[in-house]
Design a protein around this motif. Structure first.
Motif, PDB file in Angstrom:
ATOM      1  N   THR A 122      50.538  32.860  29.253  1.00  0.00           N
ATOM      2  CA  THR A 122      50.248  32.028  30.422  1.00  0.00           C
ATOM      3  C   THR A 122      51.474  31.883  31.313  1.00  0.00           C
ATOM      4  N   ALA A 123      52.637  31.681  30.700  1.00  0.00           N
ATOM      5  CA  ALA A 123      53.866  31.570  31.487  1.00  0.00           C
ATOM      6  C   ALA A 123      54.162  32.869  32.235  1.00  0.00           C
ATOM      7  N   ALA A 124      53.941  34.011  31.578  1.00  0.00           N
ATOM      8  CA  ALA A 124      54.168  35.294  32.251  1.00  0.00           C
ATOM      9  C   ALA A 124      53.176  35.507  33.389  1.00  0.00           C
ATOM     10  N   ALA A 125      51.934  35.057  33.212  1.00  0.00           N
ATOM     11  CA  ALA A 125      50.926  35.225  34.267  1.00  0.00           C
ATOM     12  C   ALA A 125      51.253  34.381  35.489  1.00  0.00           C
ATOM     13  N   LYS A 126      51.766  33.175  35.277  1.00  0.00           N
ATOM     14  CA  LYS A 126      52.103  32.309  36.411  1.00  0.00           C
ATOM     15  C   LYS A 126      53.249  32.889  37.238  1.00  0.00           C
ATOM     16  N   LYS A 127      54.148  33.631  36.600  1.00  0.00           N
ATOM     17  CA  LYS A 127      55.269  34.223  37.322  1.00  0.00           C
ATOM     18  C   LYS A 127      54.873  35.473  38.098  1.00  0.00           C
ATOM     19  N   ALA A 128      53.746  36.089  37.745  1.00  0.00           N
ATOM     20  CA  ALA A 128      53.357  37.367  38.355  1.00  0.00           C
ATOM     21  C   ALA A 128      52.097  37.233  39.192  1.00  0.00           C
ATOM     22  N   MET A 129      51.872  36.082  39.810  1.00  0.00           N
ATOM     23  CA  MET A 129      50.664  35.882  40.606  1.00  0.00           C
ATOM     24  C   MET A 129      50.794  36.567  41.963  1.00  0.00           C
ATOM     25  N   ILE A 130      49.688  37.123  42.432  1.00  0.00           N
ATOM     26  CA  ILE A 130      49.631  37.772  43.737  1.00  0.00           C
ATOM     27  C   ILE A 130      48.564  37.077  44.582  1.00  0.00           C
ATOM     28  N   ARG A 131      48.669  37.254  45.898  1.00  0.00           N
ATOM     29  CA  ARG A 131      47.684  36.671  46.808  1.00  0.00           C
ATOM     30  C   ARG A 131      46.768  37.772  47.323  1.00  0.00           C
ATOM     31  N   VAL A 132      45.454  37.507  47.289  1.00  0.00           N
ATOM     32  CA  VAL A 132      44.454  38.468  47.731  1.00  0.00           C
ATOM     33  C   VAL A 132      43.672  37.849  48.884  1.00  0.00           C
ATOM     34  N   PRO A 133      43.615  38.491  50.042  1.00  0.00           N
ATOM     35  CA  PRO A 133      42.827  37.930  51.155  1.00  0.00           C
ATOM     36  C   PRO A 133      41.336  38.005  50.850  1.00  0.00           C
ATOM     37  N   LEU A 134      40.627  36.920  51.136  1.00  0.00           N
ATOM     38  CA  LEU A 134      39.193  36.833  50.881  1.00  0.00           C
ATOM     39  C   LEU A 134      38.449  36.619  52.192  1.00  0.00           C
ATOM     40  N   ARG A 135      37.273  37.201  52.289  1.00  0.00           N
ATOM     41  CA  ARG A 135      36.414  37.013  53.464  1.00  0.00           C
ATOM     42  C   ARG A 135      35.496  35.824  53.224  1.00  0.00           C
ATOM     43  N   GLU A 136      35.614  34.849  54.106  1.00  0.00           N
ATOM     44  CA  GLU A 136      34.835  33.613  54.021  1.00  0.00           C
ATOM     45  C   GLU A 136      35.104  32.865  52.713  1.00  0.00           C
ATOM     46  N   GLY A 137      36.196  33.211  52.039  1.00  0.00           N
ATOM     47  CA  GLY A 137      36.551  32.547  50.801  1.00  0.00           C
ATOM     48  C   GLY A 137      35.640  32.832  49.634  1.00  0.00           C
ATOM     49  N   ARG A 138      34.821  33.901  49.711  1.00  0.00           N
ATOM     50  CA  ARG A 138      33.857  34.158  48.638  1.00  0.00           C
ATOM     51  C   ARG A 138      33.810  35.614  48.178  1.00  0.00           C
ATOM     52  N   THR A 139      34.252  36.580  48.998  1.00  0.00           N
ATOM     53  CA  THR A 139      34.160  37.986  48.625  1.00  0.00           C
ATOM     54  C   THR A 139      35.333  38.748  49.208  1.00  0.00           C
ATOM     55  N   LEU A 140      35.389  40.052  48.924  1.00  0.00           N
ATOM     56  CA  LEU A 140      36.463  40.904  49.411  1.00  0.00           C
ATOM     57  C   LEU A 140      36.179  41.362  50.836  1.00  0.00           C
ATOM     58  N   HIS A 141      37.234  41.741  51.543  1.00  0.00           N
ATOM     59  CA  HIS A 141      37.075  42.230  52.913  1.00  0.00           C
ATOM     60  C   HIS A 141      36.519  43.651  52.949  1.00  0.00           C
ATOM     61  N   HIS A 142      36.874  44.481  51.994  1.00  0.00           N
ATOM     62  CA  HIS A 142      36.419  45.870  52.004  1.00  0.00           C
ATOM     63  C   HIS A 142      36.424  46.394  50.574  1.00  0.00           C
ATOM     64  N   ASP A 143      35.869  47.586  50.392  1.00  0.00           N
ATOM     65  CA  ASP A 143      35.813  48.211  49.075  1.00  0.00           C
ATOM     66  C   ASP A 143      37.204  48.701  48.672  1.00  0.00           C
ATOM     67  N   GLY A 144      37.383  48.895  47.380  1.00  0.00           N
ATOM     68  CA  GLY A 144      38.671  49.361  46.886  1.00  0.00           C
ATOM     69  C   GLY A 144      38.535  50.071  45.552  1.00  0.00           C
ATOM     70  N   ASN A 145      39.487  50.942  45.281  1.00  0.00           N
ATOM     71  CA  ASN A 145      39.537  51.685  44.024  1.00  0.00           C
ATOM     72  C   ASN A 145      40.902  51.500  43.390  1.00  0.00           C
ATOM     73  N   GLY A 146      40.939  51.512  42.081  1.00  0.00           N
ATOM     74  CA  GLY A 146      42.188  51.394  41.344  1.00  0.00           C
ATOM     75  C   GLY A 146      42.099  52.139  40.031  1.00  0.00           C
ATOM     76  N   HIS A 147      43.230  52.621  39.570  1.00  0.00           N
ATOM     77  CA  HIS A 147      43.243  53.308  38.272  1.00  0.00           C
ATOM     78  C   HIS A 147      44.581  53.061  37.596  1.00  0.00           C
ATOM     79  N   PHE A 148      44.525  53.015  36.304  1.00  0.00           N
ATOM     80  CA  PHE A 148      45.727  52.895  35.488  1.00  0.00           C
ATOM     81  C   PHE A 148      45.436  53.577  34.161  1.00  0.00           C
ATOM     82  N   GLY A 149      46.232  54.590  33.834  1.00  0.00           N
ATOM     83  CA  GLY A 149      45.971  55.340  32.616  1.00  0.00           C
ATOM     84  C   GLY A 149      44.631  56.039  32.703  1.00  0.00           C
TER      85      GLY A 149
END
Length: 243
Positions: A122-149
């Motif tokens: 929990t302490a590590a998660a609080k230090k690594a928080m990021i901000r994500v813009p939301l549309r109308e405060g309920r969903t994402l602005h656009h589609d996105g893809n991500g990969h890791f491993g």
């Protein structure tokens, strides 16, 4: 002889008990005649209990003054370390933390006991928080893809009332983030660590019309007015855009 017997028998009623202290002294001093300790065994009200109480109050006030965070335990695993004398067993915890208003982070920690591992994560998660813009405060602005491993995820914005179409670790991320409508798909792996890292990579690429307009030196209505939409509709949509 009779008189002496009567005097000895009546002596305890008139005189104080043998070895006893005067009444004034008994009221003024404690059992051992100490003068430096008050009631409760502390010195002037600043004993060990008093110091510990002040530290607890200061720590509690800092927690009450901070923001309330949503903490979700995603995964916990039993791990072992081989040493000279055998194996040492411990626990690894994966935790997601968010404020429900567009900020989210994840962290993992290891310890010999489960509560300590969760607190480290929990302490590590609080230090690594990021901000994500939301549309109308309920969903994402656009589609996105991500990969890791071997993990690959796809995120899509959704209309109101869709809900969170996600499972496992990804649902914990969006619930902590404050997203109410989203559609996701994960392929390639079911490892929660890789799924969360791939999801965070997709979230880190999210941009809002406001930031794009500032970067390009244009107005938000100019960006949203494409596709034959009228200027009035574009301005109304631009006014509704929030970070």
């Amino acid at each position: 002889m009779a008189d002496e017997t009567e005097i000895q028998a009546g002596a305890p009623a008139d005189a104080p008990a043998a070895g006893g202290a005067p009444e004034g002294e008994r009221q003024g001093r404690g059992p051992r005649g100490g003068r430096g300790r008050g009631p409760g065994g502390d010195r002037g009200g600043r004993g060990r209990d008093g110091n510990r109480g002040r530290r607890d109050d200061r720590r509690g006030g800092a927690e009450e003054g901070g923001e309330e965070l949503i903490e979700k335990l995603v995964h916990i695993n039993r791990v072992s370390k081989t040493v000279k004398g055998g194996k040492r067993f411990g626990f690894a915890a994966l935790v997601v933390v968010g404020d429900g208003k567009g900020r989210v982070g994840f962290g993992h920690g290891k310890a010999r006991e489960v509560p300590e591992a969760i607190s480290k994560a929990t302490a590590a998660a609080k230090k690594a928080m990021i901000r994500v813009p939301l549309r109308e405060g309920r969903t994402l602005h656009h589609d996105g893809n991500g990969h890791f491993g071997a993990g690959r995820v796809t995120l899509r914005s959704a209309p109101q009332g869709t809900g969170i179409i996600a499972g496992g670790p990804m649902r914990a991320i969006f619930e902590s983030l404050g997203v109410a409508d989203v559609v996701t798909k994960s392929v390639g792996t079911s490892n929660p660590y890789n799924m969360i890292r791939a999801t965070f990579e997709a979230l880190s690429d999210q941009t809002s019309p406001k930031s794009v307009a500032q970067r390009r030196g244009k107005k938000i209505a100019d960006l949203l007015g494409r596709g034959g939409a009228s200027a009035e509709v574009a301005e109304a949509e631009a006014a509704a855009v929030t970070e």
